[in-house]
Write a protein that holds these residues in place. Sequence first.
Motif, PDB file in Angstrom:
ATOM      1  N   GLU A  93       0.832  -1.215   0.000  1.00 40.06           N
ATOM      2  CA  GLU A  93       0.000   0.000   0.000  1.00 40.06           C
ATOM      3  C   GLU A  93       0.860   1.255   0.000  1.00 40.06           C
ATOM      4  N   CYS A 133      -4.913  -3.623  -2.659  1.00 37.93           N
ATOM      5  CA  CYS A 133      -4.252  -2.362  -2.300  1.00 37.93           C
ATOM      6  C   CYS A 133      -4.432  -1.311  -3.392  1.00 37.93           C
ATOM      7  N   THR A 158      -7.824   0.090  -2.943  1.00 37.90           N
ATOM      8  CA  THR A 158      -7.865   0.948  -1.754  1.00 37.90           C
ATOM      9  C   THR A 158      -7.276   2.329  -2.042  1.00 37.90           C
ATOM     10  N   VAL A 159      -6.159   2.327  -2.778  1.00 40.43           N
ATOM     11  CA  VAL A 159      -5.458   3.576  -3.076  1.00 40.43           C
ATOM     12  C   VAL A 159      -6.143   4.357  -4.193  1.00 40.43           C
TER      13      VAL A 159
END
Length: 283
Positions: free
Chosen positions: A69, A102, A105-106
């Motif tokens: 991440e 990830c 999410t980002v």
Amino acid sequence: MKTAFVTDSGTGKTVEELAKEGIFSVPLQVSYDNTNYQDLEELSIDRIYELMRDGVMLSTSLPSLGKIEALFEHLKNDGYEQIFAVPICSGLSGTINAMEMCARTVGLAFAYVDCHVTAVVQEYMIKTAKRLHEEGKTIQEIKDVLSRIVETTDTLLLPNDLQHLKRGGRLTPLAATLGLLKIKPILKINKETNGKIDVVDKVRTMHKAMDMAIEIMRNEHVDDSYMITVAHADDAVEAEYYMNKIKAAFPNAKHQIIKLVSVVGVHTGRGCQAVQYFKMIQE
């Protein structure tokens, strides 16, 4: 769309080595004594085999989610909009799923190809992907080229015993049962096995296993356009012997000997001889 090319230490290369090629990487993890170490960054291949010689029990796991991440956040802040990844295969690790999560999410687009193996072909594929992108190929065109490489890729493992692999749960049930017998199995990992390690044949000695592996390669029509790598787990002498046999059989292919990547060697155990081969892209 600004695209970052991402892989992991399954390539056998450090973060710094790959950065010189403009490729981003995260280390897998090797653990012992209840402590996680960053593969190749905190624990070298030589140190891993030294620990194995001393009888230390090692295990491996996917890269830290925090590290993935953090890398993706850094890439987004640098203006990247998309990740193209060639990680260690899904049959051996959950790295692909972790990277995809990830990226989501980002807030980065995420594309990948499962190499169904690891090591040399993984490195070759991520470098090829970056080169094709720089030549103006679309993501789908890059995936198509990499998929053709995967179709020609095979990895044959000749372990001295199956205890490390059995303990790690990376064998199919049939292959695991061979560990109870006093034979030398020939194992394979490729697209056909979905990146899992399965048995392809069994013989009585390591040198007979090498001969059988070469016969398998002949049957798969390996030719001058192939890269053939012998990767050894702490036994360079046998690797040289194996390579000499391979060169005699395929004298005009491209050849190299390397140390078996740590995240595989931990599970195969010392003394394993592996051969990985694939058809290179004609540039």
